[in-house]
Design a protein around this motif. Structure first.
Motif, mmCIF file in Angstrom:
data_model
loop_
_atom_site.group_PDB
_atom_site.id
_atom_site.type_symbol
_atom_site.label_atom_id
_atom_site.label_comp_id
_atom_site.label_asym_id
_atom_site.label_seq_id
_atom_site.Cartn_x
_atom_site.Cartn_y
_atom_site.Cartn_z
ATOM 1 N N VAL A 1 -0.210 -42.762 -30.866
ATOM 2 C CA VAL A 1 0.048 -43.416 -32.157
ATOM 3 C C VAL A 1 -0.107 -44.923 -32.030
ATOM 4 O O VAL A 1 -0.726 -45.573 -32.880
ATOM 5 C CB VAL A 1 1.455 -43.058 -32.675
ATOM 6 N N SER A 2 0.446 -45.501 -30.972
ATOM 7 C CA SER A 2 0.372 -46.958 -30.831
ATOM 8 C C SER A 2 -1.066 -47.422 -30.624
ATOM 9 O O SER A 2 -1.464 -48.486 -31.121
ATOM 10 C CB SER A 2 1.256 -47.436 -29.677
ATOM 11 N N LEU A 3 -1.880 -46.641 -29.919
ATOM 12 C CA LEU A 3 -3.289 -46.994 -29.752
ATOM 13 C C LEU A 3 -4.004 -46.970 -31.100
ATOM 14 O O LEU A 3 -4.810 -47.859 -31.408
ATOM 15 C CB LEU A 3 -3.956 -46.019 -28.782
ATOM 16 N N ALA A 4 -3.725 -45.957 -31.904
ATOM 17 C CA ALA A 4 -4.334 -45.867 -33.230
ATOM 18 C C ALA A 4 -3.915 -47.040 -34.108
ATOM 19 O O ALA A 4 -4.740 -47.615 -34.827
ATOM 20 C CB ALA A 4 -3.945 -44.540 -33.893
ATOM 21 N N VAL A 5 -2.646 -47.415 -34.037
ATOM 22 C CA VAL A 5 -2.161 -48.545 -34.835
ATOM 23 C C VAL A 5 -2.824 -49.845 -34.396
ATOM 24 O O VAL A 5 -3.257 -50.661 -35.224
ATOM 25 C CB VAL A 5 -0.623 -48.652 -34.732
ATOM 26 N N ALA A 6 -2.920 -50.053 -33.094
ATOM 27 C CA ALA A 6 -3.507 -51.295 -32.577
ATOM 28 C C ALA A 6 -4.964 -51.449 -33.013
ATOM 29 O O ALA A 6 -5.380 -52.525 -33.471
ATOM 30 C CB ALA A 6 -3.405 -51.326 -31.050
ATOM 31 N N THR A 7 -5.753 -50.392 -32.874
ATOM 32 C CA THR A 7 -7.164 -50.490 -33.258
ATOM 33 C C THR A 7 -7.315 -50.629 -34.770
ATOM 34 O O THR A 7 -8.181 -51.365 -35.250
ATOM 35 C CB THR A 7 -7.948 -49.267 -32.764
ATOM 36 N N ASN A 8 -6.464 -49.956 -35.530
ATOM 37 C CA ASN A 8 -6.498 -50.091 -36.983
ATOM 38 C C ASN A 8 -6.231 -51.515 -37.428
ATOM 39 O O ASN A 8 -6.958 -52.082 -38.252
ATOM 40 C CB ASN A 8 -5.455 -49.164 -37.624
ATOM 41 N N ILE A 9 -5.181 -52.107 -36.890
ATOM 42 C CA ILE A 9 -4.787 -53.455 -37.309
ATOM 43 C C ILE A 9 -5.872 -54.469 -36.965
ATOM 44 O O ILE A 9 -6.260 -55.298 -37.800
ATOM 45 C CB ILE A 9 -3.447 -53.849 -36.651
ATOM 46 N N LEU A 10 -6.385 -54.411 -35.753
ATOM 47 C CA LEU A 10 -7.378 -55.411 -35.335
ATOM 48 C C LEU A 10 -8.706 -55.218 -36.056
ATOM 49 O O LEU A 10 -9.381 -56.191 -36.405
ATOM 50 C CB LEU A 10 -7.564 -55.352 -33.825
ATOM 51 N N ALA A 11 -9.107 -53.977 -36.300
ATOM 52 C CA ALA A 11 -10.332 -53.742 -37.067
ATOM 53 C C ALA A 11 -10.169 -54.224 -38.500
ATOM 54 O O ALA A 11 -11.104 -54.784 -39.094
ATOM 55 C CB ALA A 11 -10.692 -52.258 -37.046
ATOM 56 N N ALA A 12 -8.977 -54.033 -39.064
ATOM 57 C CA ALA A 12 -8.722 -54.489 -40.432
ATOM 58 C C ALA A 12 -8.767 -56.011 -40.523
ATOM 59 O O ALA A 12 -9.370 -56.584 -41.433
ATOM 60 C CB ALA A 12 -7.367 -53.975 -40.908
ATOM 61 N N LEU A 13 -8.132 -56.683 -39.584
ATOM 62 C CA LEU A 13 -8.067 -58.143 -39.628
ATOM 63 C C LEU A 13 -9.436 -58.785 -39.412
ATOM 64 O O LEU A 13 -9.785 -59.774 -40.060
ATOM 65 C CB LEU A 13 -7.080 -58.654 -38.581
ATOM 66 N N THR A 14 -10.217 -58.241 -38.499
ATOM 67 C CA THR A 14 -11.522 -58.825 -38.213
ATOM 68 C C THR A 14 -12.609 -58.334 -39.164
ATOM 69 O O THR A 14 -13.680 -58.941 -39.241
ATOM 70 C CB THR A 14 -11.965 -58.510 -36.771
ATOM 71 N N GLY A 15 -12.346 -57.248 -39.896
ATOM 72 C CA GLY A 15 -13.375 -56.659 -40.741
ATOM 73 C C GLY A 15 -14.508 -56.059 -39.938
ATOM 74 O O GLY A 15 -15.615 -55.884 -40.432
ATOM 75 N N SER A 16 -14.222 -55.704 -38.703
ATOM 76 C CA SER A 16 -15.257 -55.194 -37.802
ATOM 77 C C SER A 16 -14.662 -54.113 -36.925
ATOM 78 O O SER A 16 -13.723 -54.370 -36.149
ATOM 79 C CB SER A 16 -15.811 -56.319 -36.931
ATOM 80 N N ALA A 17 -15.185 -52.890 -37.031
ATOM 81 C CA ALA A 17 -14.704 -51.799 -36.184
ATOM 82 C C ALA A 17 -14.992 -52.085 -34.723
ATOM 83 O O ALA A 17 -14.135 -51.891 -33.854
ATOM 84 C CB ALA A 17 -15.351 -50.484 -36.614
ATOM 85 N N SER A 18 -16.198 -52.545 -34.418
ATOM 86 C CA SER A 18 -16.563 -52.801 -33.023
ATOM 87 C C SER A 18 -15.816 -53.999 -32.465
ATOM 88 O O SER A 18 -15.340 -53.979 -31.323
ATOM 89 C CB SER A 18 -18.079 -53.010 -32.899
ATOM 90 N N GLY A 19 -15.687 -55.071 -33.256
ATOM 91 C CA GLY A 19 -14.957 -56.247 -32.786
ATOM 92 C C GLY A 19 -13.490 -55.950 -32.572
ATOM 93 O O GLY A 19 -12.908 -56.302 -31.535
ATOM 94 N N GLY A 20 -12.852 -55.308 -33.547
ATOM 95 C CA GLY A 20 -11.438 -54.981 -33.414
ATOM 96 C C GLY A 20 -11.175 -54.022 -32.269
ATOM 97 O O GLY A 20 -10.188 -54.165 -31.533
ATOM 98 N N LEU A 21 -12.065 -53.051 -32.083
ATOM 99 C CA LEU A 21 -11.900 -52.080 -31.004
ATOM 100 C C LEU A 21 -12.009 -52.752 -29.641
ATOM 101 O O LEU A 21 -11.204 -52.483 -28.733
ATOM 102 C CB LEU A 21 -12.953 -50.987 -31.144
ATOM 103 N N THR A 22 -12.980 -53.640 -29.482
ATOM 104 C CA THR A 22 -13.148 -54.304 -28.189
ATOM 105 C C THR A 22 -11.981 -55.226 -27.884
ATOM 106 O O THR A 22 -11.512 -55.301 -26.739
ATOM 107 C CB THR A 22 -14.460 -55.107 -28.159
ATOM 108 N N ILE A 23 -11.492 -55.951 -28.886
ATOM 109 C CA ILE A 23 -10.329 -56.822 -28.681
ATOM 110 C C ILE A 23 -9.133 -55.991 -28.230
ATOM 111 O O ILE A 23 -8.421 -56.356 -27.282
ATOM 112 C CB ILE A 23 -10.009 -57.593 -29.974
ATOM 113 N N ALA A 24 -8.910 -54.864 -28.909
ATOM 114 C CA ALA A 24 -7.769 -54.020 -28.566
ATOM 115 C C ALA A 24 -7.874 -53.484 -27.140
ATOM 116 O O ALA A 24 -6.899 -53.511 -26.372
ATOM 117 C CB ALA A 24 -7.667 -52.855 -29.558
ATOM 118 N N LEU A 25 -9.070 -53.014 -26.756
ATOM 119 C CA LEU A 25 -9.212 -52.423 -25.425
ATOM 120 C C LEU A 25 -9.261 -53.481 -24.334
ATOM 121 O O LEU A 25 -8.815 -53.234 -23.209
ATOM 122 C CB LEU A 25 -10.454 -51.540 -25.383
#
Length: 484
Positions: free
Chosen positions: A376-400
C-alpha cells in the motif's frame, strides 16, 4: 527549514510546469531552492547530486527512448499506424466506434508506438467515426486515453512502455513481472472504462446530443504550440515538434505487413526475457569495466532494447520503399527522443536532491508507516509523486530512486516477490498522473478541440477510477496469494 524547502521547491516546480515552463530549467532551480533552505552546498547539489542522478537515468534508459521514438516515427511515416486504424474502422465500423478507437489505441501502443505518434492517427480516426455515429466529440479523448494510456502502459505483461521498464533495474525483474496480476488489472481497466464510455454514449443519445457543431482543429496548428510541447515531453517519450519532420507514405501497407513489426516487439521481448537471456553466460558483467552488475539489473532493459531494434529492422525491410524520405524520418525519430529523455532525467535529478536532504528522512519514514503494509505504501508513494510531477515515468523514478532499495529489503524480509513490487509500482504511477496538468491530457484535448470542462470528467472515469480499482484489486490479490 529543510522540510519547508522541500515543499517550496516542489510547489515551484509544479506551478511553473503547469504554466508551460521548461522542466530543463525548472528542475535544477527547484532543487536549488530546496537545497538552499536545508543549507546544503548549492553547487555540489547541482553538479554532483542532481546531475549524477540525471546522468544515471539517461545511462540506463536512453536507449529505450531513442529506439521507441524512432520506431514510432517509422511506423507513422510508413503508413503502418494508419493502416491499423483503417482496419479497425472497417472491421468494427460506426456502430462500434468507441470500441474501435479503444482497440486501435491498445494495439499500436502495446506494440511499442510512442503515445503522441498514436494520438496523431487516433484523433482523426475517432473524429471520423464519432461524427459518422453521431457520438459527442467530447467523448473522443476518453476513448483514446483508455486504449493508449491505461492497461497497455502499466498492466499488460511485456508492454515496452518506459513505465514498465523503470522498475526493472531496481527490483531485478523483467517486462513480464507478475503476468497474471497484470492481466487481471488490464481486464478491470478495460472493462470499467468501456462500460463507462458506453454508458456515456447511451446517455448522450437519450438526451439528443450529437457530435457537435463546428470544425475540428488542424493538427498542424496544435503541434506548433510550445506550451503543449513542454507538457508532452515531460509526460511522454516523443517530442511533438518532430512529428512534422519527414514525410508519410501516401498509401498505407496491407494490414498484415503493417501489424507485423508490432508482433515482433512482443514476441522478441518475450523470447529475450524468458528464454534467451537466462541461458547466456554473462559472468563478465561482474567485472568493474562493465559496471559490476548482475544480469537481473540489465536483463529487462536489454530485452526491450533488442525487441525494439528487431522490430525496426523488420519494419525497414518491409516498408523502406514506402517511406518517402527515410533519412529525414529516422533523423526526426532520433531527435524526438532527446527532449523527453532530458526532461524526465531532470525530474529524476530534482528527486535525487530532495531525497538527499536530511529532512527527507521524515518523509520516508511517513511513507513506510502508511497503514496497509509495504504494498500500500509503495502504491501511495508512486501515486503522489506521479500526480505532483504530472509524469508517470518521472514520479516512478523519483520514488524508486529514493525508496527502491528500502522496499526491496522489506520484500526480502517479508518474503514478497519483487515482481509484485514491480507491478504495483507501475500501476501506481499510471493512476493520478492523469491529472489536469498532465502533458498527455493537455495535448490530447488540444488535438481533439475539447476543453477540460467538456471532457475531463470522462477521462477521470476511464483513466483514473478504472486504474485505481485495478490497483486495489492487485494489492488485495498480491497480499493474499502473492505474485503470479
Amino acid at each position: 527549514m529543510g522540510f519547508l524547502g522541500i515543499l517550496l521547491g516542489l510547489g515551484f516546480l509544479v506551478w511553473l510546469a503547469f504554466r508551460g515552463w521548461s522542466v530543463l530549467l525548472l528542475a535544477p532551480a527547484a532543487a536549488l531552492v530546496a537545497a538552499a533552505f536545508a543549507r546544503e552546498p548549492l553547487l555540489a547539489s547541482w553538479t554532483q547530486t542532481f546531475m549524477g542522478s540525471a546522468a544515471s537515468f539517461l545511462a540506463q534508459f536512453f536507449p529505450l527512448f531513442l529506439l521507441g521514438a524512432l520506431f514510432g516515427k517509422l511506423m507513422n511515416d510508413s503508413g503502418a499506424v494508419t493502416a491499423i486504424a483503417d482496419f479497425m474502422t472497417v472491421r468494427l465500423g460506426k456502430d462500434r466506434a468507441v470500441l474501435a478507437v479503444v482497440l486501435a489505441g491498445a494495439l499500436v501502443t502495446y506494440g511499442g508506438v510512442s503515445l503522441f505518434v498514436a494520438f496523431f492517427v487516433l484523433v482523426p480516426m475517432a473524429q471520423a467515426l464519432f461524427r459518422a455515429a453521431d457520438i459527442p466529440r467530447r467523448l473522443a479523448p476518453a476513448a483514446i486515453i483508455l486504449g493508449s494510456s491505461t492497461f497497455t502502459m502499466t498492466a499488460l505483461p511485456g508492454t515496452p512502455a518506459i513505465q514498465n521498464a523503470i522498475p526493472m533495474p531496481f527490483f531485478g525483474t523483467t517486462p513480464f513481472a507478475a503476468p497474471g496480476l497484470g492481466l487481471i488489472a488490464a481486464a478491470i481497466m478495460f472493462g470499467v472504462g468501456l462500460w463507462w464510455l458506453r454508458r456515456a454514449e447511451a446517455s448522450a443519445r437519450r438526451a439528443g446530443e450529437g457530435y457537435g457543431e463546428g470544425t475540428d482543429p488542424a493538427l498542424g496548428v496544435v503541434i506548433h504550440d510550445e506550451t503543449v510541447r513542454e507538457r508532452v515531453t515531460t509526460a511522454r517519450e516523443f517530442d511533438p515538434a518532430e512529428i512534422r519532420h519527414g514525410r508519410s507514405s501516401p498509401a498505407p501497407p496491407p494490414i498484415f505487413l503493417a501489424a507485423l513489426p508490432l508482433v515482433v516487439v512482443v514476441s522478441v521481448n518475450l523470447l529475450m526475457s524468458l528464454v534467451i537471456l537466462p541461458r547466456l553466460d554473462v559472468s563478465f558483467l561482474a567485472e568493474e569495466r562493465w559496471g559490476g552488475v548482475s544480469l537481473s539489473a540489465v536483463a529487462g532493459v536489454w530485452s526491450v532494447v533488442v525487441a525494439l531494434a528487431a522490430a525496426i529492422l523488420v519494419l525497414l525491410g518491409l516498408h523502406h520503399r514506402r517511406i518517402p524520405s527515410l533519412r529525414e524520418s529516422m533523423d526526426a525519430g532520433a531527435n524526438a527522443s532527446v527532449l523527453p529523455a532530458l526532461s524526465i532525467a531532470s525530474l529524476v535529478g530534482f528527486g535525487a536532491v530532495i531525497a538527499a536532504l536530511p529532512a527527507f528522512a521524515a518523509v520516508r519514514d511517513w511513507v513506510l508507516t502508511i497503514e496497509g503494509g509495504p504494498l500500500v505504501s509503495l502504491a501511495v508513494a508512486t501515486n503522489i509523486l506521479a500526480a505532483l510531477t504530472g509524469s508517470a515515468s518521472g514520479g516512478l523514478t523519483i520514488a524508486l530512486d529514493a525508496l527502491g532499495d528500502t522496499y526491496l529489503t522489506i520484500a526480502s524480509e517479508l518474503g514478497i516477490d519483487p515482481a509484485l513490487l514491480h507491478r504495483i509500482a507501475v500501476l501506481g504511477s499510471g493512476t493520478l498522473d492523469i491529472l489536469p496538468h498532465n502533458g498527455a491530457v493537455v495535448s490530447l484535448l488540444a488535438l481533439c478541440g475539447a476543453t477540460h470542462r467538456e471532457s475531463y470528467f470522462d477521462i477521470v472515469m476511464v483513466g483514473i477510477v478504472s486504474s485505481l480499482l485495478a490497483l486495489v484489486a492487485v494489492i488485495a490479490l498480491g497480499a493474499t496469494f502473492g505474485s503470479f
